[in-house]
Design a protein around this motif. Structure first.
Motif, short mmCIF file in Angstrom:
data_model
loop_
_atom_site.label_atom_id
_atom_site.label_comp_id
_atom_site.label_asym_id
_atom_site.label_seq_id
_atom_site.Cartn_x
_atom_site.Cartn_y
_atom_site.Cartn_z
N GLU A 66 0.81 -1.21 0.00
CA GLU A 66 0.00 0.00 0.00
C GLU A 66 0.84 1.26 0.00
N ALA A 67 2.14 1.14 -0.24
CA ALA A 67 3.01 2.30 -0.32
C ALA A 67 3.94 2.15 -1.52
N LYS A 68 4.29 3.28 -2.15
CA LYS A 68 5.14 3.25 -3.33
C LYS A 68 6.60 3.02 -2.95
N GLY A 69 7.39 2.65 -3.95
CA GLY A 69 8.83 2.50 -3.76
C GLY A 69 9.32 1.15 -4.24
N ARG A 70 10.18 1.15 -5.26
CA ARG A 70 10.70 -0.12 -5.77
C ARG A 70 11.51 -0.84 -4.69
N GLY A 71 12.34 -0.10 -3.96
CA GLY A 71 13.12 -0.71 -2.90
C GLY A 71 12.23 -1.30 -1.82
N ARG A 72 11.16 -0.60 -1.49
CA ARG A 72 10.22 -1.10 -0.49
C ARG A 72 9.60 -2.42 -0.94
N ALA A 73 9.21 -2.48 -2.21
CA ALA A 73 8.59 -3.69 -2.74
C ALA A 73 9.57 -4.86 -2.74
N LEU A 74 10.79 -4.63 -3.19
CA LEU A 74 11.78 -5.71 -3.23
C LEU A 74 12.13 -6.18 -1.82
N HIS A 75 12.28 -5.24 -0.90
CA HIS A 75 12.60 -5.60 0.48
C HIS A 75 11.51 -6.51 1.07
N ALA A 76 10.25 -6.13 0.89
CA ALA A 76 9.15 -6.90 1.48
C ALA A 76 9.00 -8.27 0.83
N VAL A 77 9.05 -8.32 -0.49
CA VAL A 77 8.83 -9.60 -1.19
C VAL A 77 10.01 -10.54 -0.98
N TRP A 78 11.23 -10.04 -1.12
CA TRP A 78 12.40 -10.89 -0.91
C TRP A 78 12.45 -11.40 0.52
N SER A 79 12.07 -10.58 1.49
CA SER A 79 12.12 -11.00 2.88
C SER A 79 11.14 -12.13 3.17
N ALA A 80 10.02 -12.16 2.43
CA ALA A 80 8.99 -13.17 2.69
C ALA A 80 9.13 -14.40 1.81
N SER A 81 9.99 -14.37 0.80
CA SER A 81 10.09 -15.47 -0.14
C SER A 81 10.79 -16.68 0.48
N ASP A 82 10.37 -17.88 0.05
CA ASP A 82 11.02 -19.10 0.52
C ASP A 82 12.00 -19.66 -0.50
N ALA A 83 12.23 -18.98 -1.60
CA ALA A 83 13.15 -19.47 -2.63
C ALA A 83 14.60 -19.17 -2.23
N PRO A 84 15.54 -20.05 -2.51
CA PRO A 84 16.94 -19.82 -2.15
C PRO A 84 17.66 -18.80 -3.02
N VAL A 85 17.12 -18.49 -4.22
CA VAL A 85 17.70 -17.46 -5.08
C VAL A 85 16.59 -16.47 -5.42
N LEU A 86 16.89 -15.19 -5.23
CA LEU A 86 15.91 -14.12 -5.46
C LEU A 86 16.43 -13.21 -6.56
N ALA A 87 15.55 -12.77 -7.43
CA ALA A 87 15.95 -11.89 -8.53
C ALA A 87 14.85 -10.86 -8.76
N TYR A 88 15.17 -9.86 -9.55
CA TYR A 88 14.13 -8.94 -10.00
C TYR A 88 14.51 -8.40 -11.37
N MET A 89 13.50 -8.00 -12.13
CA MET A 89 13.72 -7.34 -13.40
C MET A 89 12.60 -6.34 -13.64
N ASP A 90 12.90 -5.33 -14.46
CA ASP A 90 11.92 -4.29 -14.75
C ASP A 90 10.82 -4.84 -15.65
N VAL A 91 9.64 -4.25 -15.52
CA VAL A 91 8.48 -4.74 -16.26
C VAL A 91 8.62 -4.53 -17.76
N ASP A 92 9.44 -3.60 -18.19
CA ASP A 92 9.59 -3.37 -19.63
C ASP A 92 10.49 -4.41 -20.29
N LEU A 93 11.15 -5.26 -19.50
CA LEU A 93 12.05 -6.30 -20.02
C LEU A 93 13.07 -5.71 -21.00
#
Length: 465
Positions: free
Chosen positions: A106-133
């Motif tokens: 419910e709040a903006k910020g790419r860093g905020r989103a990555l921090h929250a999702v990566w912290s909750a993920s159960d995968a041993p490798v985490l990545a991200y990429m921009d939506v425009d590919l």
């Protein structure tokens, strides 16, 4: 669609920080992915008001991973406070694909989103990429491979590395290169491209690193990389094919201003020794240099740093001696020049050679440095006295020659005393003298790590707190 909250600084999604540091690197391929889901890679796509571009991005990425990626994967859409139809598109994709998960912040910020999702993920490798590919997907497996093998801790796509192929406008090219020059000049960064939206990190590293990253916007990437590099973690760079998105919504001026503020904040923190980088240290034996036969831990690096500082100090001492010699005798000029340079020499060796940060015990170290100064003064003054006893007509050149030889001998004694006495608790290059307490700093405990694996019993992604 799940709703995530952003964990506060100093805590992970699973619990408080411990003080044990990072575990030794191990290959992940033998262990597979998450014990519950079989997922090895979690690719996060952070989006804000991307209703038009989200669906083709996810479909293309899902097809590519299904056809080419040899491990279990998940695509996580991280919708950070979109106000258009992005949430509806994300939910439809989640319902269509088993490997797609949608979360909402419910709040903006790419860093905020990555921090929250990566912290909750159960995968041993985490990545991200921009939506425009913008980055070619053929670089994804080379990005992830060194993390799976245990070779590296983080991996980044680089548009500035040799072998990359980039199509972009002149203004963005100039800004990107200028920003990386600023990072190299101010924070001594060695990675080549901080802001390419194509990165990966091992989850065990992320659990200890993310709580140290304060930024919630575009500077998140840079801060994460600088902290990792300063802590001695290995960052793998992959040259990428990259095509600029002409419809990019990034506000260049505002982003650049925020980045410069972040650089200033990090520079102050590093200079003051306020960043607890010891949380990210690997255990002894993880680095092959730990097993170098006959070489005490940290000796080679300390010798190199001490030699550079010693050379600069010797030049400064001789210059000051020459200046003072015009109005005083040789013994007075020698004592004053040595005394002045001793304070700077001790401070520089404390910070750079033995890596002691912060103000803790700084006065004691300077006092011990004065004792070392007294020993050096006896050696150099004795050499000058012997020279003048041997001859009553001594030239300035002869005095300088004797001082150089005496200073070299005093420098060797100074290093031995610094290492064995003044900074004896810093032989391995650690920063124990300035590290926070276990209650305030560290990496997750075993109990916290176990709780992260049980974030949700019903889905691969659950509440971040």
């Amino acid at each position: 669609m799940k709703t995530l909250t952003f964990p506060p600084a100093g805590a992970t999604a699973s619990g408080p920080l411990g003080a044990s540091g990072l575990p030794a690197r191990v290959p992940l391929a033998a262990n597979g992915g998450s014990p519950r889901t079989g997922t090895l890679l979690d690719v996060v796509i952070p989006v804000h008001n991307e209703e038009a571009g989200l669906e083709p991005c996810v479909r293309r990425l899902h097809t590519y991973l299904t056809d080419t990626f040899p491990y279990g994967f998940r695509i996580t859409i991280a919708d950070n406070a979109s106000t258009d139809r992005t949430a509806l598109v994300a939910r439809a994709l989640e319902n269509e694909y088993d490997e797609v998960t949608a979360v909402r912040l419910e709040a903006k910020g790419r860093g905020r989103a990555l921090h929250a999702v990566w912290s909750a993920s159960d995968a041993p490798v985490l990545a991200y990429m921009d939506v425009d590919l913008s980055t070619g997907l053929n670089a994804l497996l080379p990005l992830v491979a060194p993390l799976v093998s245990g070779h590296s801790d983080l991996a980044i796509g680089s548009r500035l590395a040799g072998g990359s192929r980039v199509v972009r406008g002149g203004k963005r090219e100039f800004i990107s290169r200028a920003y990386n020059l600023i990072l190299r000049g101010s924070l001594h960064a060695r990675f080549s491209d901080a802001q390419c939206g194509f990165k990966a990190i091992r989850a065990d590293v992320a659990r200890s690193l993310l709580p140290l990253v304060e930024d919630t916007g575009w500077f998140f990437d840079t801060e994460m990389l600088v902290l990792a590099e300063r802590a001695g973690l290995r960052i793998h760079e992959v040259p990428v094919d990259w095509v600029d998105d002409p419809d990019s919504r990034v506000h260049i001026v505002r982003t650049a201003a925020d980045d410069l503020k972040g650089v200033w904040r990090m520079g102050r923190g590093l200079a003051a020794g306020a960043l607890p980088l010891d949380r990210l240290r690997r255990p002894f034996g993880d680095d092959p240099r730990d097993h170098a036969a006959g070489v005490p831990a940290g000796l080679a690096r300390q010798l190199a740093g001490f030699a550079v500082i010693g050379g600069l100090s010797t030049v400064a001492t001789l210059a000051l001696f020459t200046l003072l010699r015009h109005g005083t005798g040789p013994q007075t000029a020698n004592a004053l020049s040595l005394l002045v340079c001793t304070f700077f020499n001790t401070a520089a060796n404390r910070r750079f050679t033995f890596r002691v940060r912060g103000r803790d015990r700084a006065v004691r170290h300077q006092a011990q440095g004065l004792v070392v100064f007294a020993i050096g003064l006896v050696m150099t003054s004795g050499s000058l006295a012997a020279l003048h006893l041997a001859s009553h007509d001594v030239s300035r050149t002869a005095e300088l020659t004797v001082l150089i030889a005496a200073n070299l001998a005093a420098t060797a004694v100074r290093f031995l005393l610094f290492r064995a006495w003044v900074f004896s608790d810093q032989r391995d290059g650690s920063t124990a003298g300035s590290a926070p307490s276990a209650e305030a700093a560290g990496s997750p405990s075993a109990e916290a790590t176990d709780s992260l694996s049980a974030v949700s019993a019903n889905s691969p992604m659950g509440q971040a707190r």
